[in-house]
Scaffold this active site. Structure first.
Site, mmCIF file in Angstrom:
data_model
loop_
_atom_site.group_PDB
_atom_site.id
_atom_site.type_symbol
_atom_site.label_atom_id
_atom_site.label_comp_id
_atom_site.label_asym_id
_atom_site.label_seq_id
_atom_site.Cartn_x
_atom_site.Cartn_y
_atom_site.Cartn_z
ATOM 1 N N GLU A 179 -3.436 7.562 -6.846
ATOM 2 C CA GLU A 179 -3.577 6.736 -8.042
ATOM 3 C C GLU A 179 -4.758 7.240 -8.875
ATOM 4 O O GLU A 179 -5.832 7.448 -8.329
ATOM 5 C CB GLU A 179 -3.788 5.268 -7.652
ATOM 6 C CG GLU A 179 -2.602 4.682 -6.894
ATOM 7 C CD GLU A 179 -2.793 3.220 -6.482
ATOM 8 O OE1 GLU A 179 -3.842 2.632 -6.845
ATOM 9 O OE2 GLU A 179 -1.911 2.666 -5.808
ATOM 10 N N HIS A 219 -0.530 -0.637 -10.146
ATOM 11 C CA HIS A 219 -1.342 -1.352 -9.150
ATOM 12 C C HIS A 219 -1.981 -2.600 -9.759
ATOM 13 O O HIS A 219 -3.204 -2.801 -9.677
ATOM 14 C CB HIS A 219 -2.429 -0.431 -8.572
ATOM 15 C CG HIS A 219 -2.905 -0.896 -7.215
ATOM 16 N ND1 HIS A 219 -3.443 -0.035 -6.287
ATOM 17 C CD2 HIS A 219 -2.917 -2.126 -6.627
ATOM 18 C CE1 HIS A 219 -3.783 -0.708 -5.198
ATOM 19 N NE2 HIS A 219 -3.469 -1.990 -5.390
ATOM 20 N N ARG A 230 0.847 -1.194 0.000
ATOM 21 C CA ARG A 230 0.000 0.000 0.000
ATOM 22 C C ARG A 230 0.879 1.239 0.000
ATOM 23 O O ARG A 230 1.908 1.291 0.685
ATOM 24 C CB ARG A 230 -0.924 0.026 1.222
ATOM 25 C CG ARG A 230 -2.075 -0.972 1.141
ATOM 26 C CD ARG A 230 -3.087 -0.587 0.077
ATOM 27 N NE ARG A 230 -4.164 -1.546 -0.045
ATOM 28 C CZ ARG A 230 -5.184 -1.419 -0.888
ATOM 29 N NH1 ARG A 230 -5.246 -0.366 -1.676
ATOM 30 N NH2 ARG A 230 -6.120 -2.339 -0.950
#
Length: 346
Positions: free
Chosen positions: A284, A303, A255
């Site tokens: 993001e 991601h 994370r």
């Protein structure tokens, strides 16, 4: 009695996977399926009312949930408004590790059990982590790009420009859950000495448990696998990076909130860190003016560490198993909001 099930899949965890897994888990159940296909990942997820990382709208879900007792999904939002408008709903299965697209407190108030799929992408994320370590250590993305732009960078063979092998290196894992355990096994098989800092985990002979300070001081490669909590948010900052050996590498496929990315860029720019590799970020998508995009020898992926066909299949299977438990009146194995035993069905 026929049980109505809404499969609210998307373009990764497909409705056909969810439905097939549920039928395999409960072959004798009288189930009537309806389907809603959400736009993720073709369209990014976002905030919907009070929940995060959701795909689709409240109105879409309210319409699709009419008469449905069970909903299986990955990204559909579950908000107070949706719950109020869906009186038949009893089980909301989120086929991901963290069901942050569901309002867990409101669901419990409405008697709706929410379950999730922990560990669904552990194998994929572990493999991606290993790939990111190798990519940063051996400059794979950079040399690939150089060749495509007509550059034969044999100067990367200079001693000061080459990175470490995994065989014989010391690698530190900060946090060691389902993903970290797999990474530790892979690294050990490749000849690395593995250090682990995790107050809740002991890997026995597989890794050496140490304090965070000792791990940072000894590890040539550090990879993050901790969950985000108030204690772990920002746990690796400028002070911790400065404590790492010169020429070290840091990797984060967990994370973005765990790490100070500006401090990493500073350390790579000064040469203190050899490089870094990241699949997760504090914001993001990455803003176009982010230093991560211009700092050398930082490998980036958007991601997608958990993106594999097995992850999608695992997600469907784990949630289907929960649906089976619900239909049989058994306690849920992965309750996310404390309702382990289902309410009496209508």
């Amino acid at each position: 009695m026929t049980v109505r099930v809404l499969a609210a899949g998307d373009h990764f965890v497909l409705n056909e996977l969810l439905i097939k897994a549920i039928r395999a888990e409960a072959p004798s159940a009288d189930l009537a399926f309806t389907e809603l296909t959400l736009p993720w990942p073709v369209e990014p997820f976002g905030r919907v009312a009070e929940v995060d990382e959701a795909s689709g709208t409240e109105d879409q879900l309210i319409e699709a949930l009419q008469g449905a007792e069970i909903c299986v999904t990955q990204m559909a939002p579950l908000t107070r408004r949706i719950l109020k408008a869906s009186p038949d709903l009893r089980l909301f299965g989120v086929s991901r590790g963290g069901p942050i697209n569901a309002n867990l407190e409101a669901a419990a108030e409405h008697g709706v059990a929410v379950c999730n799929a922990p560990g669904r992408n552990a194998g994929a994320t572990a493999e991606h982590t290993l790939g990111m370590i190798m990519a940063a250590a051996r400059r794979i993305p950079q040399t690939h790009t150089d060749l495509h732009t007509g550059q034969w960078r044999s100067d990367y063979y200079r001693y000061e420009a080459v990175g470490p092998e995994l065989d014989g290196s010391t690698v530190g894992l900060v946090g060691c859950g389902a993903v970290g355990r797999r990474v530790a096994r892979m690294l050990t098989a490749l000849g690395a000495h593995v250090l682990v800092h995790d107050p809740y985990t002991d890997l026995g002979d597989l890794a050496e448990s140490v304090s965070l300070e000792e791990l940072l001081a000894r590890a040539q490669i550090v990879t993050l696998h901790a969950r985000v909590t108030p204690e772990t948010t920002g746990m690796i900052g400028a002070t911790q990076i400065a404590a790492m050996p010169p020429g070290a590498i840091i990797v984060n496929c967990a994370r973005g909130a765990l790490l100070d990315y500006d401090a990493v860029c500073d350390a790579v720019d000064t040469g203190h860190l050899f490089g870094a590799a990241f699949d997760v970020f504090p914001e993001e998508p990455i803003p176009p003016d982010s230093r991560l995009l211009s700092t050398p020898n930082i490998t980036l992926t958007p991601h997608l560490a958990g993106a594999s066909k097995q992850t999608a299949a695992n997600a469907a299977r784990i949630i289907a198993e929960e649906v089976g438990r619900y239909l049989r009146g058994e306690p849920l194995a992965h309750s996310a909001n404390g309702l382990e035993k289902p309410f009496v069905r209508n």
